[in-house]
Design an enzyme around this catalytic site. Sequence first.
Site, PDB file in Angstrom:
ATOM      1  N   ASP A  88       0.822  -1.212   0.000  1.00  0.00           N
ATOM      2  CA  ASP A  88       0.000   0.000   0.000  1.00  0.00           C
ATOM      3  C   ASP A  88       0.855   1.262   0.000  1.00  0.00           C
ATOM      4  O   ASP A  88       0.344   2.363   0.255  1.00  0.00           O
ATOM      5  CB  ASP A  88      -0.916   0.020   1.230  1.00  0.00           C
ATOM      6  CG  ASP A  88      -2.152  -0.850   1.043  1.00  0.00           C
ATOM      7  OD1 ASP A  88      -2.354  -1.348  -0.081  1.00  0.00           O
ATOM      8  OD2 ASP A  88      -2.914  -1.025   2.017  1.00  0.00           O
ATOM      9  N   ASP A 239      -5.602  -8.929  13.939  1.00  0.00           N
ATOM     10  CA  ASP A 239      -5.076 -10.263  14.229  1.00  0.00           C
ATOM     11  C   ASP A 239      -5.771 -10.887  15.434  1.00  0.00           C
ATOM     12  O   ASP A 239      -6.183 -12.048  15.410  1.00  0.00           O
ATOM     13  CB  ASP A 239      -3.564 -10.208  14.451  1.00  0.00           C
ATOM     14  CG  ASP A 239      -3.142  -9.046  15.349  1.00  0.00           C
ATOM     15  OD1 ASP A 239      -4.025  -8.357  15.925  1.00  0.00           O
ATOM     16  OD2 ASP A 239      -1.932  -8.806  15.482  1.00  0.00           O
TER      17      ASP A 239
END
Length: 504
Positions: A88, A239
């Site tokens: 990104d 996560d």
Amino acid sequence: SVRVAADRIVHVFQYVYWQNCHKFRVKKPEDRYVFADLPDITESGSKYPNVAVQLPMFNERAVCQQIIDCVCEMTWPDSRVYVQILDDSTDEITRNLVDEKVLEWKERGRKIEAIRRTNRQGYKAGAMKEAMDAVEGYDYIAVFDADFQPSPDFLLQTIPYLEGNSDVGYVQTRWTFLNPNESYLTKAQEISLNFHVKCEQYVHFASGSFFNFNGTAGVWRRECIKSAGGWDARTTVEDMDLSLRAYLKGWKAVFLKDVTCKNELPSSFFAYRKQQHRWCCGPMQLWLKASKGIWRSKLPWYKKIYLNFCYFGVRKFGTHLVTLGFFCTLVPLSIFTPEVHVPFWALVWLPIAIAISTAAFTPRGWLHCVIYVLFENAMGIVRLWAVISGLLNLKRAKEWVVTTKMGSSDSRPATGQPPPGLRTCKLYTGEFIMSLFVLFAAVYGIFAVHRWDFSIFLSLQGLAFLAFGLNLVDMDALLGTFHKKQDNSSVAMTQLKRTKTSPF
């Protein structure tokens, strides 16, 4: 404070038990799971499972080439592994460095691709979610942040646990650190993280409790990700979110304490603050969003209580409240109000018990116990504010800033250029004001009420707040460097660190 200290000490006793459980004829935790034998890679490479390796990154110029080299050098049949760089980056130099490595490894026969988006929606979770369609035919997905350095046999040591146990959703390996001696700040981080990865994660795994995926240095079963609802950007700890949903769905996880993966600790204080804000804010966001799901799940009632009150309530909330509220606020206030009595054992013996039990998991960690305690307390403002932001869903709760790494362990030319986003600050107002308050309480205690026992602690803690407030713990600052060998790469890093700019 007693509950927080007791929780940490209980973890240590549990660790000692599980490390010696074989003496009581109890299986070691990792021995409960089947380690499947893989066929000879030279003769039966086509029988290996398909593995995708995802490398999410954003403007990580100093380490982007290093991680690509590491994962492409991992031992696995070329035809059965696919490397995705989820880049990104908006920095042109970083993009060019990534493209350069992708082209190099394509020419060497690796199936590798740089995937770029037109926006950063969802940040890391968004990038990984969008990339899932491209790994439809792959059984397992390994994930690494850009500053990690997996060993060549990483997949050979982790995939067999997924192959041999159909109910295991992910395998997490233990972090080790490349630059703990770079500064007092990195040393304090090493002590804290070693306790987490060597003790907490291992004990939770051994006892069958929930332990979260650490976001990197692990391998997921693709079916587990899919059945748990996929990556979700609703919090800053994607996560922990995914691993909690997998746990509630009945998936198991394996923690391998003997399989390690090197990574770099943030040596920039500005970057460390941003990292800690994300790590402390995210669990509070998740607690609010997932608590109903925990209560409605099919888990036994005692596991529901454990998750809500022990895991989130004590460890993710209570610890930060005690650090700033008790040791850094109530103790100094007690100097001015004699009617408020703080027991000596609470001021001295509790911190000693916590510090020693934590530092025991770092070689020679006891030498830095005092620094560790003072630095942890001084980070209390950042962490408690992050907790409040997460609970109240404030604007800053949605902030997701990549932790800038310097590539200290890498001597290649790319690491000699200042990473975009590397910033620092000359004055942190909250820590500076707190230092004045704590130091004034220390002086008042010495000369007005003759409280030497409290004043020694307050003097040291006040100086720690002052060091944080004036940013004396940053790279190459007064408390920024110790016990660091100078070589050509470290000299280059020193020059790089001095190019930092102010955000003001």
